[in-house]
Enzyme design. Structure first.
Site, PDB file in Angstrom:
ATOM      1  N   TYR A  78      91.151  -6.285  52.978  1.00  0.00           N
ATOM      2  CA  TYR A  78      92.038  -7.424  52.730  1.00  0.00           C
ATOM      3  C   TYR A  78      93.500  -6.972  52.670  1.00  0.00           C
ATOM      4  O   TYR A  78      93.914  -6.261  51.746  1.00  0.00           O
ATOM      5  CB  TYR A  78      91.648  -8.115  51.424  1.00  0.00           C
ATOM      6  CG  TYR A  78      92.240  -9.498  51.279  1.00  0.00           C
ATOM      7  CD1 TYR A  78      91.640 -10.591  51.878  1.00  0.00           C
ATOM      8  CD2 TYR A  78      93.394  -9.718  50.539  1.00  0.00           C
ATOM      9  CE1 TYR A  78      92.178 -11.864  51.749  1.00  0.00           C
ATOM     10  CE2 TYR A  78      93.940 -10.984  50.406  1.00  0.00           C
ATOM     11  CZ  TYR A  78      93.326 -12.054  51.019  1.00  0.00           C
ATOM     12  OH  TYR A  78      93.866 -13.314  50.891  1.00  0.00           O
ATOM     13  N   TYR A  98      96.031 -15.096  59.246  1.00  0.00           N
ATOM     14  CA  TYR A  98      95.633 -15.204  57.841  1.00  0.00           C
ATOM     15  C   TYR A  98      94.755 -16.426  57.664  1.00  0.00           C
ATOM     16  O   TYR A  98      95.238 -17.531  57.448  1.00  0.00           O
ATOM     17  CB  TYR A  98      96.886 -15.305  56.970  1.00  0.00           C
ATOM     18  CG  TYR A  98      96.635 -15.422  55.485  1.00  0.00           C
ATOM     19  CD1 TYR A  98      96.349 -14.303  54.715  1.00  0.00           C
ATOM     20  CD2 TYR A  98      96.715 -16.654  54.845  1.00  0.00           C
ATOM     21  CE1 TYR A  98      96.131 -14.407  53.352  1.00  0.00           C
ATOM     22  CE2 TYR A  98      96.505 -16.766  53.472  1.00  0.00           C
ATOM     23  CZ  TYR A  98      96.215 -15.639  52.733  1.00  0.00           C
ATOM     24  OH  TYR A  98      96.012 -15.748  51.380  1.00  0.00           O
TER      25      TYR A  98
END
Lengths: 137, 385
Positions: free
Chosen positions: B289, B339
């Protein structure tokens, strides 16, 4: 004063009202558990160490050290912070062991350093709100 | 601890185009991604009986997607109010629902107009109430500002440098160059990184992930059922969610967090590896992440790919490049692909494990790590083909 101050103002609630009242009198108050004696910040309703809801307000020394910091260059929202940048937000570790987020004032961004000693100073920003900020000590 | 090793699988994946201006509703995006995941698995809408989604007040509820797609047999729904920390938790939750007999086949999705609609990076609720009364009045408002504080602490404690951060940005961009769906494919150098404008020191523009309009969906079912479907199943070997003590009153708040140079990963790593029965040395590809460059360093350390504090030298050594010992963010990550709040990492891991990643395929990839989260809480999966 309030009309020209565009930055977010804290909205006191039943858990935080005495804290902000203290700031108004230029006193930095921390919530202390009267069962186990531990201090906490932010001043939530329960002591996370012992589960007690019993507490009192204790004045802090106002002295601490810089734990971490950032220098805001890009203002968000633009219209509110454009005139403020660059500004320093720091996590201040108070002598009492709790950490606060605040601004470091009276110190150019490039002069900020880890563990730098600082002391609280209050900025009166509205009729009812004074913000605890920190300056090099 | 996750005790469902190999019992559940990802049987289908779907995603939309990633753009900065979709010109479409979030419902349209969610429905497209979910529909594609169904078709990928070879399942009919009527066979879907569960949904798990997550939202930051910017998505559409599962009932709406079920209605659009004609998933009329839905009997398990979770619309989680959560951030990127939940991007792997949602898959764990889907498998758990099947294990409990509450569903057989579950669609997991994240959909957002993250650039043209609600911009997650642009600040939070501006009224400084609740926990934000202790942060926003000081101009500490956006997630880049939050994460920069963690990064600085790591720099102070371990000597991490901007150049270390730059290596993460450059690596992700190089990988994105091989990925046709990536939003940013033009290669960058460390010089480009240093030339990008400061946003909130220690972060520059290229430390910060993209804002994206799009959607991703993943279909979770039993490994047994998945064997009869169209695609090679990707099994869920291990899973963990959690974080450390005093995580804060919201995702931004970490005022009581013990040590900002360490994040959630260090707290869930043991459970993740024990549940999977493998260790960091076994991982072939890691989708980590990367809402910010820095978060990759803290997770590499926390999950045990290097020692605490050594994330910077580790990435500078080239270890995370596609020809390094641990290829990281082979699609370009949140920094360069787009994203979709971390669920796009799972899509990429599945493609790598199916051997469908085309020019960016890591040869022989059998075990993948996906992670989700950057601060006080997060989730992770170990997947295998």
């Amino acid at each position: 004063m309030e009309n020209t101050y565009l930055k977010p103002l804290p909205v006191p609630d039943p858990d935080s009202e005495p804290f902000w009242q203290g700031c108004k009198r230029h006193r930095l108050l921390l919530r202390r558990c009267t069962d186990c004696g531990r201090l906490r910040y932010p001043p939530g309703p329960v002591c996370a160490h012992c589960g007690s809801r019993a507490g009192e307000w204790r004045e802090a020394s106002g002295r601490g050290r810089v734990y971490s910091w950032i220098v805001v260059r890009h203002p968000v929202p633009q219209e509110v912070f454009a005139a403020e940048v660059p500004y320093v937000v720091a996590l201040i570790e108070l002598e009492e062991g709790v950490r606060l987020a605040s601004n470091l004032v009276g110190c150019p961004p490039e002069a900020v350093a880890a563990d730098m000693p600082v002391a609280v100073t209050f900025e009166d920003v509205s009729e009812t709100i004074s913000l605890p900020k920190f300056r090099p000590a | 601890m996750w005790s469902l090793r190999d019992k559940y699988a990802i049987a289908g994946i779907g995603h939309t185009n990633y753009s900065s201006r979709s010109g479409r509703t979030v419902l349209d995006l969610a429905s497209e991604a979910c529909g594609k995941a169904l078709a990928d698995a070879g399942l009919m809408a009527a066979e879907i009986d569960g949904f798990v989604s997550y939202t930051f007040n910017d998505s559409v509820p599962a009932m709406a997607v079920a209605t659009q797609l004609g998933c009329n047999a839905t009997r398990y729904v979770v619309d989680l109010q959560a951030g990127g920390n939940a991007a792997n938790l949602v898959i764990q939750t889907a498998a758990m629902a099947i294990e409990a007999g509450l569903a057989n086949s579950v669609l997991v999705y994240r959909a957002m107009n993250g650039r043209s609609g609600f911009r997650l990076g642009g600040g939070r609720e501006f009224r400084a109430q609740g926990i934000t009364q202790f942060t926003a009045p000081f101009g500490w408002i956006t997630y880049p500002q939050a994460m920069a504080m963690w990064c600085r602490r790591h720099m102070v404690k371990y000597g991490t440098t901007s150049e270390h951060l730059g290596h993460v940005a450059v690596t992700c961009r190089a990988n994105a160059g091989l990925n046709p769906r990536a939003m940013k494919r033009q290669p960058i150098t460390l010089d480009d990184y240093f030339a990008s404008r400061p946003i909130v020191e220690p972060f520059r523009l290229l430390d910060i992930c993209l804002e994206t309009d799009g959607a991703c969906a993943v279909l979770v079912t039993s490994a047994e059922r998945a064997r009869d479907l169209k695609q090679r199943p990707v099994r869920i070997l291990g899973a963990a969610y959690g974080g450390g003590p005093q995580q804060g009153d919201d995702l931004f708040d970490a005022l009581r967090w013990p040590e900002h140079a360490t994040n959630y990963a260090a707290y869930i790593a043991d459970e993740l590896w024990r549940s999977a029965g493998v260790g960091p040395q076994d991982i072939d590809v890691a989708e980590i992440y990367d809402c910010f460059t820095y978060s990759v360093l803290a997770q590499l350390e926390g999950f045990g790919f290097c020692k605490p504090g050594e994330g910077g030298p580790f990435v500078a050594s080239g270890a995370i490049a596609r020809d390094g010992s641990l290829p990281v963010n082979t699609h370009g990550g949140l920094l360069s692909e787009g994203y979709i709040h971390g669920l796009n990492h799972v899509i990429e891991a599945v493609q790598q494990l199916r051997g469908e990643a085309g020019p960016r395929q890591i040869q022989g990839a059998e075990l993948a790590l996906t992670t989700a989260g950057a601060m006080s809480c997060g989730s992770a999966l170990v997947l295998r083909n």
